[in-house]
Write a protein that holds these residues in place. Structure first.
Motif, PDB file in Angstrom:
ATOM      1  N   ASP D 254       0.844  -1.194   0.000  1.00 16.01           N
ATOM      2  CA  ASP D 254       0.000   0.000   0.000  1.00 16.01           C
ATOM      3  C   ASP D 254       0.885   1.252   0.000  1.00 16.01           C
ATOM      4  OD1 ASP D 254      -2.307   1.505  -0.054  1.00 16.01           O
ATOM      5  OD2 ASP D 254      -3.136   0.680   1.791  1.00 16.01           O
ATOM      6  N   THR D 255       0.244   2.361  -0.249  1.00 16.48           N
ATOM      7  CA  THR D 255       0.859   3.673  -0.065  1.00 16.48           C
ATOM      8  C   THR D 255       0.674   4.055   1.398  1.00 16.48           C
ATOM      9  OG1 THR D 255       0.590   4.413  -2.341  1.00 16.48           O
ATOM     10  CG2 THR D 255       0.510   6.116  -0.631  1.00 16.48           C
ATOM     11  N   TRP D 256       1.737   4.579   2.015  1.00 17.00           N
ATOM     12  CA  TRP D 256       1.675   4.896   3.435  1.00 17.00           C
ATOM     13  C   TRP D 256       1.684   6.403   3.649  1.00 17.00           C
ATOM     14  CZ3 TRP D 256       0.022   0.964   5.836  1.00 17.00           C
ATOM     15  CH2 TRP D 256      -0.102   0.989   7.231  1.00 17.00           C
ATOM     16  N   GLY D 257       1.154   6.845   4.794  1.00 18.41           N
ATOM     17  CA  GLY D 257       1.065   8.271   5.068  1.00 18.41           C
ATOM     18  C   GLY D 257       1.781   8.692   6.336  1.00 18.41           C
ATOM     19  N   TRP D 258       2.281   9.931   6.326  1.00 14.66           N
ATOM     20  CA  TRP D 258       2.874  10.569   7.502  1.00 14.66           C
ATOM     21  C   TRP D 258       2.360  12.008   7.516  1.00 14.66           C
ATOM     22  CZ3 TRP D 258       5.220   7.845   3.731  1.00 14.66           C
ATOM     23  CH2 TRP D 258       5.842   6.653   4.081  1.00 14.66           C
ATOM     24  N   ILE D 259       2.410  12.642   8.687  1.00 14.71           N
ATOM     25  CA  ILE D 259       1.961  14.031   8.772  1.00 14.71           C
ATOM     26  C   ILE D 259       2.921  14.801   9.682  1.00 14.71           C
ATOM     27  CG2 ILE D 259       0.044  15.569   9.378  1.00 14.71           C
ATOM     28  CD1 ILE D 259      -1.841  13.188   9.002  1.00 14.71           C
ATOM     29  N   ILE D 260       3.403  15.946   9.202  1.00 15.71           N
ATOM     30  CA  ILE D 260       4.187  16.831  10.064  1.00 15.71           C
ATOM     31  C   ILE D 260       3.304  18.017  10.462  1.00 15.71           C
ATOM     32  CG2 ILE D 260       6.575  16.275   9.431  1.00 15.71           C
ATOM     33  CD1 ILE D 260       6.537  18.473   7.370  1.00 15.71           C
ATOM     34  N   ALA D 261       3.535  18.490  11.694  1.00 14.43           N
ATOM     35  CA  ALA D 261       2.676  19.546  12.224  1.00 14.43           C
ATOM     36  C   ALA D 261       3.511  20.469  13.105  1.00 14.43           C
ATOM     37  CB  ALA D 261       1.546  18.924  13.047  1.00 14.43           C
ATOM     38  N   SER D 262       3.203  21.735  13.046  1.00 11.24           N
ATOM     39  CA  SER D 262       3.963  22.707  13.833  1.00 11.24           C
ATOM     40  C   SER D 262       3.160  23.997  13.931  1.00 11.24           C
ATOM     41  CB  SER D 262       5.312  22.980  13.156  1.00 11.24           C
ATOM     42  OG  SER D 262       6.059  23.922  13.892  1.00 11.24           O
ATOM     43  N   ASP D 263       3.559  24.864  14.828  1.00 11.25           N
ATOM     44  CA  ASP D 263       2.958  26.199  14.837  1.00 11.25           C
ATOM     45  C   ASP D 263       3.793  27.185  14.032  1.00 11.25           C
ATOM     46  OD1 ASP D 263       0.693  25.477  16.088  1.00 11.25           O
ATOM     47  OD2 ASP D 263       1.276  26.179  18.084  1.00 11.25           O
ATOM     48  N   GLU D 264       4.918  26.726  13.535  1.00 11.27           N
ATOM     49  CA  GLU D 264       5.701  27.525  12.579  1.00 11.27           C
ATOM     50  C   GLU D 264       5.450  26.980  11.179  1.00 11.27           C
ATOM     51  OE1 GLU D 264       7.735  30.183  13.258  1.00 11.27           O
ATOM     52  OE2 GLU D 264       6.836  29.989  15.268  1.00 11.27           O
ATOM     53  N   PRO D 265       5.449  27.827  10.161  1.00 17.36           N
ATOM     54  CA  PRO D 265       5.205  27.338   8.797  1.00 17.36           C
ATOM     55  C   PRO D 265       6.390  26.507   8.276  1.00 17.36           C
ATOM     56  CG  PRO D 265       5.739  29.672   8.774  1.00 17.36           C
ATOM     57  CD  PRO D 265       5.612  29.283  10.218  1.00 17.36           C
ATOM     58  N   PHE D 266       6.090  25.580   7.361  1.00 16.35           N
ATOM     59  CA  PHE D 266       7.133  24.769   6.716  1.00 16.35           C
ATOM     60  C   PHE D 266       7.552  25.486   5.439  1.00 16.35           C
ATOM     61  CE2 PHE D 266       4.524  21.851   9.196  1.00 16.35           C
ATOM     62  CZ  PHE D 266       5.498  21.225   9.970  1.00 16.35           C
ATOM     63  N   THR D 267       8.624  26.229   5.509  1.00 20.49           N
ATOM     64  CA  THR D 267       8.955  27.110   4.381  1.00 20.49           C
ATOM     65  C   THR D 267      10.058  26.567   3.478  1.00 20.49           C
ATOM     66  OG1 THR D 267      10.466  28.270   5.832  1.00 20.49           O
ATOM     67  CG2 THR D 267       8.251  29.209   5.588  1.00 20.49           C
ATOM     68  N   ALA D 268      10.804  25.563   3.954  1.00 20.57           N
ATOM     69  CA  ALA D 268      11.926  25.086   3.136  1.00 20.57           C
ATOM     70  C   ALA D 268      11.423  24.419   1.858  1.00 20.57           C
ATOM     71  CB  ALA D 268      12.777  24.117   3.952  1.00 20.57           C
ATOM     72  N   ASN D 269      11.943  24.880   0.706  1.00 21.20           N
ATOM     73  CA  ASN D 269      11.574  24.217  -0.547  1.00 21.20           C
ATOM     74  C   ASN D 269      12.562  23.085  -0.852  1.00 21.20           C
ATOM     75  OD1 ASN D 269      13.881  25.419  -1.404  1.00 21.20           O
ATOM     76  ND2 ASN D 269      12.877  26.919  -2.748  1.00 21.20           N
ATOM     77  N   ALA D 270      12.368  22.444  -2.007  1.00 19.66           N
ATOM     78  CA  ALA D 270      13.172  21.264  -2.343  1.00 19.66           C
ATOM     79  C   ALA D 270      14.666  21.564  -2.308  1.00 19.66           C
ATOM     80  CB  ALA D 270      12.758  20.731  -3.724  1.00 19.66           C
ATOM     81  N   GLU D 271      15.054  22.693  -2.866  1.00 21.55           N
ATOM     82  CA  GLU D 271      16.483  23.020  -2.906  1.00 21.55           C
ATOM     83  C   GLU D 271      17.032  23.216  -1.495  1.00 21.55           C
ATOM     84  OE1 GLU D 271      14.148  24.507  -4.903  1.00 21.55           O
ATOM     85  OE2 GLU D 271      14.703  23.057  -6.448  1.00 21.55           O
ATOM     86  N   GLU D 272      16.261  23.907  -0.680  1.00 23.48           N
ATOM     87  CA  GLU D 272      16.693  24.150   0.696  1.00 23.48           C
ATOM     88  C   GLU D 272      16.819  22.828   1.467  1.00 23.48           C
ATOM     89  OE1 GLU D 272      17.828  26.684   2.178  1.00 23.48           O
ATOM     90  OE2 GLU D 272      17.778  26.018   4.267  1.00 23.48           O
ATOM     91  N   LEU D 273      15.861  21.944   1.256  1.00 20.54           N
ATOM     92  CA  LEU D 273      15.933  20.645   1.956  1.00 20.54           C
ATOM     93  C   LEU D 273      17.183  19.882   1.528  1.00 20.54           C
ATOM     94  CD1 LEU D 273      12.181  19.457   1.827  1.00 20.54           C
ATOM     95  CD2 LEU D 273      13.413  20.347   3.813  1.00 20.54           C
ATOM     96  N   ASP D 274      17.490  19.943   0.225  1.00 22.75           N
ATOM     97  CA  ASP D 274      18.689  19.260  -0.259  1.00 22.75           C
ATOM     98  C   ASP D 274      19.956  19.881   0.337  1.00 22.75           C
ATOM     99  OD1 ASP D 274      17.355  17.371  -1.708  1.00 22.75           O
ATOM    100  OD2 ASP D 274      17.455  18.472  -3.612  1.00 22.75           O
ATOM    101  N   LYS D 275      19.958  21.198   0.434  1.00 24.42           N
ATOM    102  CA  LYS D 275      21.110  21.883   1.011  1.00 24.42           C
ATOM    103  C   LYS D 275      21.304  21.458   2.473  1.00 24.42           C
ATOM    104  CE  LYS D 275      21.775  26.284   2.165  1.00 24.42           C
ATOM    105  NZ  LYS D 275      21.282  27.662   2.229  1.00 24.42           N
ATOM    106  N   ARG D 276      20.208  21.475   3.213  1.00 24.71           N
ATOM    107  CA  ARG D 276      20.297  21.079   4.624  1.00 24.71           C
ATOM    108  C   ARG D 276      20.734  19.627   4.771  1.00 24.71           C
ATOM    109  NH1 ARG D 276      14.869  23.863   7.391  1.00 24.71           N
ATOM    110  NH2 ARG D 276      15.331  26.003   6.740  1.00 24.71           N
ATOM    111  N   SER D 277      20.218  18.764   3.889  1.00 26.67           N
ATOM    112  CA  SER D 277      20.610  17.355   3.947  1.00 26.67           C
ATOM    113  C   SER D 277      22.117  17.227   3.851  1.00 26.67           C
ATOM    114  CB  SER D 277      19.994  16.560   2.774  1.00 26.67           C
ATOM    115  OG  SER D 277      18.618  16.407   2.964  1.00 26.67           O
TER     116      SER D 277
END
Lengths: 333, 333, 333, 333
Positions: D254-277
């Motif tokens: 099956d396809t599985w699901g996850w959920i992230i939640a915060s009171d701060e917005p999730f602003t990092a885009n794909a490039e930023e996530l790659d940079k942080r990685s």
């Protein structure tokens, strides 16, 4: 959707056909013989499904065993080998009786037991007493092989609890046949296998010299102590002469047991049984003749020893509810 | 990974345990009994797997039948009921013989056939001739129940083709036992079931009054014409006295057949067989005694009729390659 | 046959009903997803079985996925989720095209591909070219959801080899759709996935700005190198712009892949695709919209890496016969 | 036991080898994905079986997916694709956080979640709180891939109910991770998915700018309304920013699901996530990078619509006992 161009004589096509043969075995009927043993029968089609107030009813067309009647997830009867079960249930009792005229069937709604009984020319009157009208109607419509039996004027079909019916009947019977589910503690048929039932209802329901026969559950080397040995021991408390016998039924994936009981001895030998068969039965049995019964009633050493040692007797009191048994067990009957 | 907080007395935990019982039946060994019939045995563990030059070998621990030896995807022998097969293969031949001293086993590398033979005090010399050294070594190491037999000084273990070995041997044997795969056309054992093999190698290998016995494939109501009836008819061309018999083996999901053959008649009755058992056998059989053999050799009507009508004889000439049979068929042996 | 007396309020009956629910799941359709992975779908009924000159055809009613079309033992299309496959196959190509009027379907006999195409108001002419007339007729009769499409006057149905048909046709198409079995070496459709076929037949069959789309086999993390990466690499040799995308299809038990290819760039973003959908499509897609396509065409790191590294190109020459593949492999298409 | 003479160059032997390949697939692990859908994985061996006070634990070696951890009859984690589940659970939350130092894992006793967290150089302190000591010990001994993680000095392993532990802890965490069984009514983890738990225990346990992530059950086209949409809606009541995402996991079918939640917005885009990685993670992810997360968090139209329409919120009050669910349902976690 596949669009398959012409194959070009290199054998792919032929091979695909051969594998196709295998691949078509992709529909299966699966039955739990025991909790840790399953039998899977390739399916041709699902002919009918239905449910009564008591049971789920399905008629399948299986590749290995032909049409198969499934009740509550248990194979009851398969076209290709039901004759073994029903010939073994009916003919030993009727042939050992000197002149059976009246027969009472407890259960038997499928019609095959009645069909075998009605082959006996001596039989004048058969009562089939099954509690589940829908099952009876389902089998009447769908099991062509029994349609003649259902129309026979000698057959009286009663929808009732077999115990209540037998108790209220005033006439006596030459042969009483138990074609019921196994006597599982907590299961619905338990009380139709107890010493008190045999003593106060079955035996008094028989004419002098009458014979009682019952299916008696699995009787294989590994399974005969589930209920077979205990039904045997219970009948021994009530009748003077008790003869257990068994036969392997392929579609049940086990050896099955039956027991005949009477206060008169069973004296007919193989030759005598064959002689009576010829005189009394319309047509010819496929499975059971004199030698077959001699063999079937000579149990293997390991089974004979268990039966001799059995001490349990089914009584109303010993019945206690065991989780899941009534529903989950293997109740071919 | 589940982190499960304490359950709080509302019964969830207990129920989970009960369902757990069921859920643990999630590992299964599956065997194709026939192309459209499968048996599935719940698995406890996979003890060993291996492969010889000839065959794949697996030792499983199954819930319904205990340890089970699987060769090329076919259950050969299960801890809980292999005694039925091996007692039926060995004791009728040895007990009918007046004084069996020397025995030759074609195949039998599992060791159980030798084990049963070596229980006979009269036996002085047993040759077990199996072609597959790895299978023999595997069974020697893993089947504890046969370790004593493998160490018995009366046993000579030969790794060779049984036909070649029997041909080159100069000594004769009181009993020759065929513990081989079924005679499938195209299968590897076909030539060990032909009329010419029986005539020119087996019979000349027997002492006067010697007895040959062979496993003879499935012998159930639905399966006895696959090979059983034809082995029977082939042996009748070669030996004066031929007796087929059968028994239901639960882990094979069928009734199995064996045939004894000799130029001397088989005259011992049930009582005589029991007397000889007591005198000659160390310990006591679990399955086979005199009455069991009487019953086993009295076949049911339907099987007797087929055997009487059988006309096919296995010959080298009639062997032709049939696609897949040699590999795919049910060769418990 | 069980005769079950009245239950007496102790809950047996109710429980039997509940277990009955479970027990009725005894009929199964079993499919080998791979050689060592099977999916089993509970069966309600076997609606139709048949065989064409090319293939075995079965229509089942399954509990988890509704009606399912099985061809040669492989689930092709299930009522409950075929919309995912067919929307993904058809709409990205047609929506990226500025004004698709004529479409050629290689294969597609099931009718669902045509159904999705015919929702586009711009489409004036669709050729569906399937080699297997019986499959087409079977689907026409049994798949009610596609009956309107089969009757649509814009659809021309041709029974022929897609390659031969496309070669002999003189008109060009705006979109060509490959709805074929996977390009397995030795399999029947191999030659419809080769570089030379794309180069000399598909591309010349397209109008200027035309788009080719093909199903491209399993595209899951564990399966995308079977054929998906290689079809991608082959198309890259022939077309300037090639976009692979994928979606999980529950009844296939895998993520599936498609690839669109053109010599014009695919410039429409999610918003533009949604705008065109609204303008051009009768009704509304259930699965595919602009964002879904954006997501579907952004492959996961592990798949992107494999595609980037892929060097194999399908050519006529690289086709060699591999045992069993053509028949045994997973060819949903 | 079969004694097989030498084959004579006619190809039988070779073919037997080839079929042997097939035949060896006779041991299977079977899992009920749903009541009417089963997945069967060919088995190499059963490595270990055991039981804790809470659960049955089995370690299998499967052919399609390698070593697989089974808890209470449900596949939890398979060697070949557990990286998808655990990379998706851990890295989006940690990468979106500006500088994650402390992490609390609810559950996670298998060790893989800790392993992924500990790859982050910024992480100084990880609490793994699992209630089942035997499962943790079992995984410590048998899952070699996680042994380094279990030895990492930054990891504190606590055996306790996650709710009780989180409640009594005084320190706050940058990231809290829910690696728990699904929130089935009546199931043991239900209360760890309720609005009040999120509100009064999880959110107060986070540092400012902290992120909560939870596995969120099946998220396929056919299954996302079972629990995924409701966990999403529940989290939306408590956190300002909630992002659901999903991925197909082959061994879960099956396809599985996850959920992230915060009171701060999730602003990092794909490039930023790659940079942080690149900056923060030791080694390299196999599945998850910036584009993969972009794709995974862009749900398909049909799932997006369900989530938007969902109105149910998990509360203590809405929990009611539903027969069998707690035990029988699909709780990969």
């Amino acid at each position: 959707m596949a669009d398959i161009p012409h194959t070009n004589g290199n054998g792919i096509h032929t091979m695909a056909r051969e594998f196709g043969e295998d691949r078509r075995k992709c529909c299966w009927y699966e039955e739990e013989i025991e909790q840790d043993l399953r039998m899977c029968y390739a399916l041709k089609s699902i002919l009918h499904t239905g449910a009564s107030n008591y049971q789920d009813i399905t008629l399948l067309d299986t590749r290995p065993f032909g049409k198969a009647l499934i009740i509550d997830g248990k194979l009851q009867s398969a076209e290709i080998d039901e004759f073994i079960y029903h010939e073994c249930l009916v003919h030993p009792a009727l042939l050992h009786h000197p002149n059976p005229k009246s027969v009472f069937i407890m259960g038997g709604g499928e019609g095959s037991t009645a069909r075998e009984i009605l082959k006996h020319k001596s039989v004048e009157f058969v009562v089939m007493c099954d509690i589940d009208e829908e099952v009876v109607d389902f089998c009447k419509s769908h099991l062509l092989v029994n349609q003649e039996a259902f129309m026979d004027s000698r057959l009286q079909l009663i929808i009732n609890d077999a115990k209540a019916e037998l108790e209220k009947r005033e006439e006596l019977f030459d042969v009483i046949i138990g074609d019921l589910a196994d006597p599982l503690e907590g299961g619905p048929c338990y009380q139709l296998y107890t010493k008190s039932f045999y003593e106060s209802i079955v035996k008094p329901g028989l004419n002098e010299g009458g014979i009682f026969v019952t299916q008696a559950g699995p009787a294989g080397v590994l399974t005969h102590t589930e209920v077979f040995s205990c039904i045997y021991n219970t009948l021994k408390q009530v009748f003077k002469y008790v003869v257990p016998y068994s036969a392997h039924i392929p579609s049940y994936a086990d050896t099955w047991g039956w027991i005949i009981a009477s206060d008169e001895p069973f004296t007919a030998n193989a030759e005598e049984l064959d002689k009576r068969s010829k005189q009394r039965i319309n047509g010819e049995n496929r499975y059971l003749d004199g030698k077959t019964f001699s063999s079937a009633s000579m149990l293997s050493k390991i089974v004979r020893k268990s039966l001799a040692k059995e001490t349990q007797v089914y009584t109303e009191e010993s019945a206690k509810f065991i989780y899941g048994h009534g529903a989950g067990h293997n109740n071919h009957a």
